[in-house]
Every structure is written in structure tokens, then in C-alpha cells.
Design a protein around this motif. Structure first.
Motif, short mmCIF file in Angstrom:
data_model
loop_
_atom_site.label_atom_id
_atom_site.label_comp_id
_atom_site.label_asym_id
_atom_site.label_seq_id
_atom_site.Cartn_x
_atom_site.Cartn_y
_atom_site.Cartn_z
N LYS D 25 0.85 -1.18 0.00
CA LYS D 25 0.00 0.00 0.00
C LYS D 25 0.89 1.24 0.00
O LYS D 25 1.72 1.41 0.89
N ASP D 28 -0.31 7.17 1.99
CA ASP D 28 -1.25 8.15 1.45
C ASP D 28 -1.64 9.22 2.45
O ASP D 28 -2.62 9.91 2.28
N GLU D 282 5.15 0.76 -2.70
CA GLU D 282 4.17 0.09 -1.83
C GLU D 282 4.83 -0.44 -0.55
O GLU D 282 5.88 -1.08 -0.61
#
Lengths: 308, 308, 308, 308
Positions: D25, D28, D282
């Protein structure tokens, strides 16, 4: 069996607790508080019928500090839906020191109750969002409730608090990081420290807080400040969370809702009957006025009043 | 304004809260509790004058669980100097889940209060040291207080609790490692789980606990169980610590000293007036009877009784 | 530049660190450890080629205590799939005292790594489930690895540990409450304390642990104990977690994988080259041998070996 | 057995780990990081002899984020006595999330190590006190070490970080409340976020950090940046604390000192041989580049290098 309230009774109680002076410790984290004479001792009572009693230094003003947290909450209750308030601050005892960050971090930035620093800061943040001049507004409130138009902030205390505000800034920023703080941290801290820096006497405090003994209705105002249920709720939270990490001990010994400040003041309530304010600067290990607590304990016994 | 107590009033209240059944969750950590029907609902009141009122399943016995912690403390107060008790367990709200070890470790094995598991285990340990047959003695106490000579332990519940006792064993051993536990852990756990496994009805509970509304004096006994001051102190601790981590919410909504058990029972006290017992097995998120709390909240409003 | 290994070098190093004796504190939580003379000082080295060096009290046996945790893990790796082990115990440094319950509670009963007490207890629990006679089996392992068939448990130390085992019992019960402990707590504690009570000398320890410098292969055995990768993994965990809450300081000063015991022993590894055992009973604030750590630091400098 | 370093080897490794893209991921918490394409993948190696190897997006610059913490510490070591640094920040693994306040509060405002946010903020505070232009100075350092005079801060990232800096502000204020922070919090945060916002490529990072494989001496400079011992110490701390709460796992799998950033970069060191930089945006659950860690693990196996 129970003694009737009188100035003499209050004098007797002060005489009984005065020997305790010397066993506590005046708050010294800011100079302005540290220099208050340790032997100040005052008490005042205001009944729901408007009678007042007093003894000792009951007319001398001091820094009310965290006692102001009850006022902030009261004002917030008049400006916000209850659910909006309790979405941002809890109603449970914290079981932690008043300025702890540990629990606040574990609980995602929602303070346990409005009487620990974190909770009071959230309440101030809410007032900042809704009031055009939150400092001026609070002055109007306490002047109206106490009937004393010359109550002011102690600018020196407020400034001194602000200069030692790193931990409170940490608390506010931590809540902000969790989305539980809306306004500029510095601005809210300024408001918060001004509220803490209100100078009021025992008599003014007793008059101001008698609404908590009178279904939320101050004799000084036409309209109730808060409704009956809100009054009971504030009293309940004062019992579980009003005395730093000494709430259990205070409930145990005094048996009244109470809120203390590190300036050595305590405000206590006999529901439906009276408000009581005491002041003696030396604090016990939990940060509550040592002789003040003792005075309330004796008063509760003498007049036969305990909510328990 | 305030409604007079009557069986009809209690019936009305139960009718009002019955729709809440289905919104909570019956305790299921042991099978014996999980299988209690969720729709049981009872309430009983016992006044200091000996009048009783009841509605619903008020005569059906259930597992009183943590309500027994008030009884253990009461018995301990009759066998130990207060200072000996408070040297080993505190009086402050914990601010933590009822079975947490975290705080216990940070605070050197001294539990925050006698109503969390750790505190109740210390109290049982003290009883174990002083009573020759602590299980038999507790039976005698509740039989005398309730006037029901056939109250017994639910052996199946006690056994089942014991088989799921790992966390309580951890708590006891941790206290033992700090020197705050005298007896064999397994033996004390057995006593503790038997106390929790007392089966009593709402009416029996109301009769048993009316001493907390009557200056420590049970109408069933010649001598007071505890003195007035101790009575106030227990009530105070019930307010700050009697409802797991929902004490603030309960004080806020109900405004009475109370103690709950995961069996769905709650005992509450209107000082100087009455004791109230409710039972409804489904619990809220804090582990307190959901409909039971609601019933007490409505009752407090209807009869106009709140300590705040 | 780097000095060659020799008995003389080891003698020199011991002479250099001997003045530190008196600055630490012998473990005194059980009498059997407290009475070991504080001035014992020994060191032994075993290279992957089978050469050995020694100085001081290198042939005197002492209680290896937590050094045994490396052996338990090694045996577990031979009996379980790796994934089964790491499902029950982590590989991360704990950042907490070796016997803390706090983290264990927050992390649902899964210990951070196999070298803190909780983790070693889980490993012992796993051995208990798979070995028919776990105490006898460990004796066979260390006798084979060290080549000394007369290594035994110190029954007095094991018994004494067991009598002071309340905190470890609390840890085990807490894990059991989370479903991370299979066997009877008392039985596993007995095994665990016996492992801790192994009496071995520096020379025996150096010989025993040389497999960690030799791709998991002990010269004393035909088959590798563990594979290369597992060897690297144990060494890695010794660096991050082998020295209680002084792992960072040890890595910083010594720069070798190491595991210490409160008996004052430390085993260290120069990968692909040698194992080193030191012994000096006085401990530093983190619970590691004070002079022993200093000896390893000097040795690392003198022979020019650091993994960093 | 061990494969020789080559661009082809690096290409092979990237091909092997590329399928992992999609399983992690991208960070963010700030928009500027969130919009980096997830399929970027690069690796570069710089040996102590000055040879370089690379594959994939090794020349594309990205936000180095926490990798900068190693640079800040290195610069601090050149400006302060070691004892002054370690008096204000520890050397132990934290066992806590990188931005936790809990431990910091319990440990009186002294961060566990310089690679968690709190520790890096203290180091920045120290640089702020000693450097006349700390932002400009850091640019000079990385430009000199990398040989690339056009390395700059990503002003947009720095600004974006600052706008989401509440938790770091809380950390800094908490340390200030304990007396462990000298300068204006906002000013230091600005410096800190600029360091994090350095944009560098894998090749530039590998060249910059080769001093950690070369006794503290960068081939680009005449004088050593730090001495040999300090080099070993930084490497040791990278092993115990360089990979957020995945340090144990990284040591276990990769077996090299390493430091990661949430931009997806990792710098790793084979002492005395080479520095390695990888980049793949990620992240895994611990906040370290998922494919980047896998690439380092394979590289370590292929070239037969592990410090363990």
C-alpha cells in the motif's frame, strides 16, 4: 444532630483545619501561583435561598484555575446539542493523571471527560468555534453569575501559564492529529489559560456556582443556565472526575460533587441546597487543596450532608 | 410531581424498557450464563421501612456475579481495620477494563478499587486469611440479610467460572509477585467464583442490600453490619467504580450508587430511602444490564430521586 | 592490526575488566543466585575449527539462566514447522522489561520474541506438547553439544526459582487466557526453571553454542541442529532481543549476537568464526553481566571482529 | 556459490520481486506521496571501491523520507560530543509504533533512539541549535556525498508534510515540556520535514551512504564523516531500530543494517563492502517497502552476504 449553617460554624471549621497548613505544597509550576501566601484560608456558602455565610479570607480573590472547567462546560451546554459535545469528549473517569497523553493516544484523541485538561481543551475549542469573543463572553458570564462586574483575568497568570504550556500544546496537537480539534492550537490555549486565570473570591465562587444546587437556575439570571437533567449530569461528572486522581478519595471523605483547581480552590455542591467554595493554596498529592478538602469533610459531617 | 412507589409503577417501567430486549448481548464467556433466557426482566424495591415492591421476574433467582463484590467488601470491613484494607486496595476509579493487568503492573500490584476483579480478589484473599470457612460464612450472611435460608451457590456456574479463570489467575499471581496476595491462588479463586455464583432473586437482593440505604443497618440484624461512615464510603465507591467502565454514564443517567454483575443484575441505592434490584440478562457495551440500566433511569425520574 | 586469539589475550582482557567488579550487583531475587561469589570471572572461546581458548574461571560451572532460552528455541526449531512457532511468538524487540505483562496484554497474549520470559514460556509449552520427557531431552542435548556427560540441573536453584515464580505464573496464565498456552502452567514452569537451572562452565557453553557460528552445525553432532537460514535468524534475534532492554547498547558496544543470563553469563557469536562465553556474576542496570559485557567489548576490538 | 554482483543480477532480482507489486500500500497520508506510481522499482549498489551497479528506476528521484534520519544523526555526530547526543536520545529499540507518544511520556520525554520520529526531532533540534542554516547545510552534505549538485528539497512535499504535522508537533511539545527540546517547535518541524522531503535516486542514495560500509569515510570527501566506532554504532542501531516495528523481521530475513522511508526507499549496508538502495513505493504492514525488502532478501542470499 446536624448543626445549622452559620458564620460561626464556618469559623470553627477553619480553626480546626488551619493546623494542616504546612503539610501540603503550593503549586509552583508557574511563578505567579508559587508566590501566593500559603496561609490563606477562606470558605463561603451560598444557599439556594440566597443566604450566604463566610469565614476567613472568603473575600480575597485567587486564581480559580481548573474550577473554570465547569464554567466552560456549562457555557458549551448552552451553545451545542449535548450529542455534539459527547461525541468529542467522554463522561468517564480517566484513572490517569490530569495531563496524561497515554490514554488520549490509546483512545484516538477523545478525552475521557471535560474535567481533565484534554477534555477542557476540546470544550474550549468548541467555544472558540461558536463564540465571537470567547474570553469576553466568559467574563460576562461570571460577572453576571457572581454579581461582581469587576471580575477580571489575571493577565500575568495567563501569560505565565502560556509560557509553560508545552504539555497542553502537546495534548491539543495530539487531538488535532486525530481530527478532534478545530481551531488554531495557540489561540485556544490562550483562551483556555485566560479561563484558568480568572480571579475570584470564595464568596464570588459560591454565588457563581449555586445554579448547580438549584436545578441549573442561578438566582442572578432570569433564565436557567442549563436544565435540571444537565445539572444532575454535571454534578455526577464532578463526583466521578472532578478531583483529578483523588475523586474516589474525595467522594469517600466529603460525599459531594466537587471541582478543584491548583490555585487551592474547591467548589462543592449540596444538591438542592447550597454551593460551597473553599480556598487554601497548599495541595495534597492528588493536586487538591489539602486543608480545603478537610474543611469540606468536616462541614459535611457537621451539617449532616452527604449525597451518599 | 414525583410518583409514589407502587407495584404498578414498577410494572409500567418494565413495560417501557422491555422493547430494549434484543439490543444487548447475554454474557457468553461461560456456558452456564449464556443459556439464561434473554427475556427475563425483573425489578424489586425494599425501603428502609421494610416495604417492598416488585414487578416481572423479581422472584426468580439468577447469578449475582460481581454484585457479590459489595458483600465481600462489607464482610471484610467487619473483620479488618479499615487501614489494613485500604493499604492493599485503593478507592479510585480505574479508568480501565475490569480485568486489566496493565494498571495493576504499573501500580505495583495494588488494585485501584475493590469492585474491579483484582480488588475483589484481594478482598477475598483477606477473607480467606481471617474466616475459617469463607464460603459457608458468606452463605450465612446473605441468608440472614435476605431472610431466605435456602440461598445457595450455583455449583455448576462456580465450576464453569473456574474452568475459565486463567485471566483471574494471572491477576492473582501478579499481585502475589508484588506481595499483595497471601493465600494459595487456586483456593482463593474457588472462594471468589463461589461468591460470584450466588443465586439470588431481585427481591432477595433488594432485601439484602437495604443496609446501604439505612446507615449500614439491615432490618434483619440486631447489629449494624457497618457504620454510617463506611456506608457512605461504599456508596461513594459504587458511584465512582461500581459499573465497570460505564460508571460515569450510569451516574450521569441514573444518579444512584450502583453495582452490576454480568449475570444482568444491578443493585442500586437511594441513600436513606431504599435499595433497588433489577435483572435483565442482556448487557450493554460496558457489561451492564442494558434494560436494567434503562429501568433504573426511568425509576429515578419517576420517583424524583437522584443523589445529584 | 587485529590481535590473534590466544589464552594470553584472554588473560589480558580479564585483567583489564577485573577492576569493574564491585560496580554491578549480583542477582538476588533467589538466595541460590545471591550467594555466588561476586569475583568469579571467566571466559572461553571455541572456534569453528574446534580450537578453544580460555582464561580465569572458565571451567567453573554456574547457572546459565536465560542463556537456556536459545537452546529451547533451537530444540523447538527441530520439532516444529517454523510457521507454527512464529504464529505463537514474534520476532521483534519488545522495548519492555523482560518480564512485563503490559505489552503481552495489549498484544493479545502473543509475546514479542522467544528471548523474553513470555516468549520462552511459550516455547517451553510447545516443547512440553511434543517431547515425552522435556527435562531429560534438554540434558541430552547439552551433554551432546558440550561433550560433557555430567552436566545436570541445579535442583536447588530450580526449586528456589519455582518458589519465586509468581510473576512467571501470571505471564503464563495471561497467555493461557488468550489461548496461547496449551499445557498445565505449573508443569511448564517446572520445565522452564529446570532449563534455567542448568549448570555449565564458560568452556562448556562455548562448545555448546559453536553451532551458531557454523551454519547450525555442531562439530559434536553428525547432523546440523538447525539449517543455515535458521542460524542466521537466531543470530539476528539475539542482536535485536538477546540482552534484555540493553540490546541496543550491547550491539552498539560489542557488535555481536549475544544472549545473557542473570547468573552473569553471556554467550556471544562471531558468525562463521567462533562462539564466546563469559561469566562474571555482577549485573548492570539492564541485567547483563557488567564485566562480561566489557570483556566482550574489548575482545571484539582486539580481534577486530564486529558484525557491523 | 555466491553470485558476483552485476547489473544483470540486479535486473534478475527486480524481475523476481516485481510480481509483489500490488500486495502493499502506497503511503497516502499526504497527497504528494500518494500520487507516486506504485510500479516504480529500482535498485543501486555502490561498493567501497567505487564500483556501482543498478537496475530498474535507479536514476529516478523520490522522497527519501525517514532515510534522512541517518543523515541527521551523522551530521549531529560531527557537531556534538557523543555523550551530549546520548543524553538526549537513547540507543534502544522502542518496541512501539514510530510516532507513539505513550513511551515518550512514560520515559520523561527521552526518545528511545534517533530513528523514531521523536528521536529524529531531537536530533534536528540539536542541529538547529548549532547550524546557522540547517536546511542549506544538509543540502551541501548530500550534494557532496552523492556527487550530484542539483539535489533539492521537494517543497511541495515539505509543505504537505507540515500541513499534516499535528502528531509530530505533539511529540515535539511533549519533549519540550520535559525540557528535551530547545528551539521553536514550528521552526524545527520545518527543518525536519525538509530533510524528509529530499528527493534522491537509488544511485544517489547508494553513493551517499557508502561511508557506512567504509569506516565512516566517503570516497567523495577527504575527511571521514564519522569515525570507525561511530560507523559501527550507526549500523548497530539500524539493525535494532532502522525499520520501524519490523526491525526484527528485517534482520531475520535480510540480515543487514537498514533504514527505510515511507516513500518506499530503503538503504542497506554490507559492512566493509557496499551500500545498497532500493525503491518501490508500496509498503508492508510495518511501513517498509514490500518489494524493496524482498529484493534485499534475495540479493543477500545471492551474493552470500548477511552479517549473521
Amino acid at each position: 444532630m446536624a448543626t445549622k449553617l452559620s458564620n460561626q460554624l464556618l469559623e470553627d471549621i477553619l480553626a480546626q483545619v488551619r493546623p494542616l497548613i504546612g503539610q501540603g505544597k503550593v503549586a509552583d509550576y508557574i511563578p505567579a501561583l508559587a508566590e501566593v501566601p500559603a496561609d490563606k484560608l477562606g470558605i463561603a456558602v451560598c444557599t439556594v435561598d440566597g443566604e450566604t455565610y463566610q469565614a476567613g479570607d472568603a473575600d480575597e480573590r485567587f486564581s480559580i484555575q481548573s474550577i473554570s472547567k465547569v464554567l466552560s462546560l456549562t457555557v458549551a451546554l448552552s451553545r451545542y446539542a449535548e450529542s455534539d459535545i459527547w461525541a468529542r469528549v467522554g463522561k468517564e473517569p480517566s484513572g490517569q493523571p490530569f495531563n496524561s497523553l497515554l490514554q488520549l493516544e490509546l483512545e484516538q484523541g477523545k478525552p475521557r471527560n471535560p474535567f481533565i485538561n484534554a477534555g477542557a481543551l476540546v470544550v474550549c475549542d468548541m467555544l472558540q468555534s461558536r463564540l465571537s469573543a470567547p474570553k469576553q463572553r466568559m467574563l460576562e458570564v461570571v460577572r453576571a453569575l457572581s454579581g461582581e462586574p469587576d471580575i477580571v483575568y489575571d493577565a500575568r497568570v495567563a501569560r505565565s501559564e502560556f509560557e509553560h504550556s508545552d504539555r497542553n500544546a502537546a495534548i491539543a496537537y495530539l487531538m488535532k492529529s486525530f481530527g478532534n480539534f478545530e481551531n488554531d492550537v495557540i489561540t485556544v490555549l490562550q483562551t483556555y489559560f485566560h479561563y484558568c486565570a480568572l480571579r475570584m473570591s470564595c464568596m464570588e465562587l459560591a454565588r457563581t456556582f449555586v445554579y448547580l444546587a438549584n436545578n441549573g437556575h442561578s438566582p442572578a439570571l432570569d433564565e436557567p443556565l442549563i436544565n435540571e437533567r444537565q445539572n444532575r449530569q454535571i454534578n455526577a461528572m464532578m463526583v466521578t472526575s472532578g478531583m483529578y486522581d483523588g475523586a474516589g478519595e474525595f467522594a469517600y471523605r466529603v460525599g459531594m460533587p466537587g471541582k478543584s483547581g491548583v490555585g487551592g480552590g474547591i467548589i462543592a455542591v449540596v444538591p438542592h441546597e447550597m454551593s460551597i467554595a473553599v480556598w487554601c493554596p497548599e495541595l495534597d498529592a492528588s493536586g487538591n487543596s489539602l486543608a480545603g478538602t478537610a474543611a469540606l469533610e468536616i462541614l459535611a459531617q457537621r451539617i449532616g450532608r452527604s449525597i451518599f
